[in-house]
Scaffold this active site. Structure first.
Site, PDB file in Angstrom:
ATOM      1  N   SER A 195      12.728 -25.411  10.476  1.00 25.68           N
ATOM      2  CA  SER A 195      11.667 -26.199  11.108  1.00 25.68           C
ATOM      3  C   SER A 195      12.144 -26.774  12.444  1.00 25.68           C
ATOM      4  O   SER A 195      13.285 -27.208  12.581  1.00 25.68           O
ATOM      5  CB  SER A 195      11.281 -27.349  10.173  1.00 25.68           C
ATOM      6  OG  SER A 195      10.281 -28.131  10.775  1.00 25.68           O
ATOM      7  N   ILE A 197      21.055 -29.096   4.970  1.00 30.38           N
ATOM      8  CA  ILE A 197      20.832 -30.477   5.349  1.00 30.38           C
ATOM      9  C   ILE A 197      19.986 -30.546   6.624  1.00 30.38           C
ATOM     10  O   ILE A 197      19.830 -29.537   7.312  1.00 30.38           O
ATOM     11  CB  ILE A 197      22.182 -31.221   5.613  1.00 30.38           C
ATOM     12  CG1 ILE A 197      23.024 -30.452   6.640  1.00 30.38           C
ATOM     13  CG2 ILE A 197      22.932 -31.451   4.319  1.00 30.38           C
ATOM     14  CD1 ILE A 197      24.315 -31.139   7.064  1.00 30.38           C
ATOM     15  N   LYS A 236      13.302 -31.395   1.810  1.00 35.37           N
ATOM     16  CA  LYS A 236      14.400 -31.299   2.777  1.00 35.37           C
ATOM     17  C   LYS A 236      15.117 -32.637   2.903  1.00 35.37           C
ATOM     18  O   LYS A 236      14.515 -33.653   3.255  1.00 35.37           O
ATOM     19  CB  LYS A 236      13.889 -30.844   4.145  1.00 35.37           C
ATOM     20  CG  LYS A 236      15.031 -30.635   5.147  1.00 35.37           C
ATOM     21  CD  LYS A 236      14.584 -29.911   6.387  1.00 35.37           C
ATOM     22  CE  LYS A 236      15.734 -29.699   7.360  1.00 35.37           C
ATOM     23  NZ  LYS A 236      15.312 -28.970   8.558  1.00 35.37           N
ATOM     24  N   CYS A 250      14.216 -36.813   8.621  1.00 34.08           N
ATOM     25  CA  CYS A 250      14.401 -36.873  10.068  1.00 34.08           C
ATOM     26  C   CYS A 250      15.246 -38.107  10.397  1.00 34.08           C
ATOM     27  O   CYS A 250      14.860 -39.224  10.058  1.00 34.08           O
ATOM     28  CB  CYS A 250      13.073 -36.941  10.804  1.00 34.08           C
ATOM     29  SG  CYS A 250      13.342 -37.011  12.588  1.00 34.08           S
TER      30      CYS A 250
HETATM   31  O1  RRO Z   1      11.291 -34.002  15.576  1.00 28.97           O
HETATM   32  C1  RRO Z   1      12.477 -34.390  15.458  1.00 28.97           C
HETATM   33  O2  RRO Z   1      12.982 -35.193  16.243  1.00 28.97           O
HETATM   34  C2  RRO Z   1      13.341 -33.931  14.363  1.00 28.97           C
HETATM   35  C3  RRO Z   1      12.946 -33.721  13.059  1.00 28.97           C
HETATM   36 BR1  RRO Z   1      11.211 -33.827  12.524  1.00 28.97          BR
HETATM   37  C4  RRO Z   1      13.914 -33.441  12.045  1.00 28.97           C
HETATM   38  O3  RRO Z   1      13.631 -33.287  10.848  1.00 28.97           O
HETATM   39  N1  RRO Z   1      15.190 -33.363  12.424  1.00 28.97           N
HETATM   40  C5  RRO Z   1      15.591 -33.543  13.702  1.00 28.97           C
HETATM   41  O4  RRO Z   1      16.789 -33.448  13.992  1.00 28.97           O
HETATM   42  N2  RRO Z   1      14.650 -33.815  14.658  1.00 28.97           N
END
Ligand code: RRO
Length: 294
Positions: A21, A180, A156, A124
């Protein structure tokens, strides 16, 4: 020749490489471009549109990327419109985030008819309220979602508190764990004495975090009998093999797309087949969990 197909519970993947993602996964055309991945995960989508954090949101460091994107996304309704008619041969996994179980439940209902599985982003590392979830909330959110959809639900998690958090996800009937997320980190410009990222702190990805991810999968595999998806720092087929031997049934790749391009899926698949053939492994079943102590 060795076969690469793998199973995540009821989900069948033609190979174990999944687009993580957050990378080239917010538009229909970029998702369609990932033809050779075994599956693709969407950018984490929330209830309403978010602009994300101020720039700079990504910075390249010695051994990887530091980001604080801040969950930028168009909101669920606009996103579903964007991916309407998506022609992809691979499995699509919808990533969702929210403040609470009401948000997750609403998103899961809307997403479920468009994807093969859900990934609940509970980790996040740099967005207050929407980011890393505390253990009791993980159980509640997972339970609310798993009891209201008919597709597999993966949770996650980040490296922090991973066993209690995975236990909470299991109590909520998760169909698997993804581990992770990026590792909490920051960088400072010593001339201006200011944090480099607009958000000041962020999450670190890339080769430096691979051993952390492998250890987390190894510990999860000793404790839980559910499909595990390993993420963190994968650049080569040999990195994938480490995650598989630690107990992952599939892996996700993100940062490597910036350095090796979308062809990386094809190249790693070829190298995986070669390596498996030369080492006498005929399929994923022989490799997954090979390093686990009984
Ligand atoms: O969008 C982000 O800043 C972000 C997300 Br959703 C995440 O799950 N992990 C990350 O390092 N950045």
């Amino acid at each position: 020749m060795a076969t690469l197909d793998t199973r995540l519970g009821t989900l069948h993947l033609s190979n174990p490489l999944i687009l993580a993602s957050g990378v080239l996964d917010m538009t229909r055309s970029s998702l369609e471009g990932m033809k050779t991945a075994g599956a693709v995960v969407t950018k984490s989508i929330g209830v309403t549109e978010r602009q994300g954090h101020p720039n700079p949101t990504v910075v390249e460091l010695e051994c990887g990327l530091l980001n604080a994107m801040g969950l930028p996304n168009p909101g669920i309704d606009a996103f579903l419109e964007e991916i309407q008619g998506l022609k992809n041969t691979q499995v699509l996994i919808g990533s969702i985030f929210g403040k609470n179980s009401q948000d997750f439940s609403c998103l899961a209902q809307k997403m479920q008819d468009h994807v093969s599985a859900l990934e609940l982003n509970m980790s996040c590392p740099h967005v207050q309220d929407y980011g890393a979830k505390v253990t009791p909330l993980i159980e509640e959110i997972t339970h609310v979602v798993t009891s209201s959809v008919d597709i597999p639900v993966f949770v996650k998690l980040g490296m922090e508190n991973i066993i209690p958090n995975a236990t909470a996800a299991m109590k909520g009937n998760a169909d698997g764990i993804v581990a992770i997320n990026t590792v909490p980190a920051m960088a400072i410009d010593i001339e201006t004495h200011l944090p480099i990222l607009g958000n000041k702190t962020g999450g670190y990805s890339g080769p430096a975090i691979k051993p952390i991810g492998v250890r987390c999968i190894y510990e999860l595999a000793h404790k839980f009998d559910v499909p595990l998806i390993g993420v963190g720092g994968i650049t080569t087929a040999e990195d994938v093999i480490q995650y598989l031997m630690a107990g992952a049934s599939a892996v996700q790749m993100g940062t490597v797309l910036y350095t090796r391009g979308v062809d990386v899926f094809t190249r790693i698949c070829h190298r995986l087949e070669e390596w498996m053939d030369s080492h006498g492994y005929s399929g994923m079943g022989d490799l997954v969990g090979r390093a686990l102590t009984k």
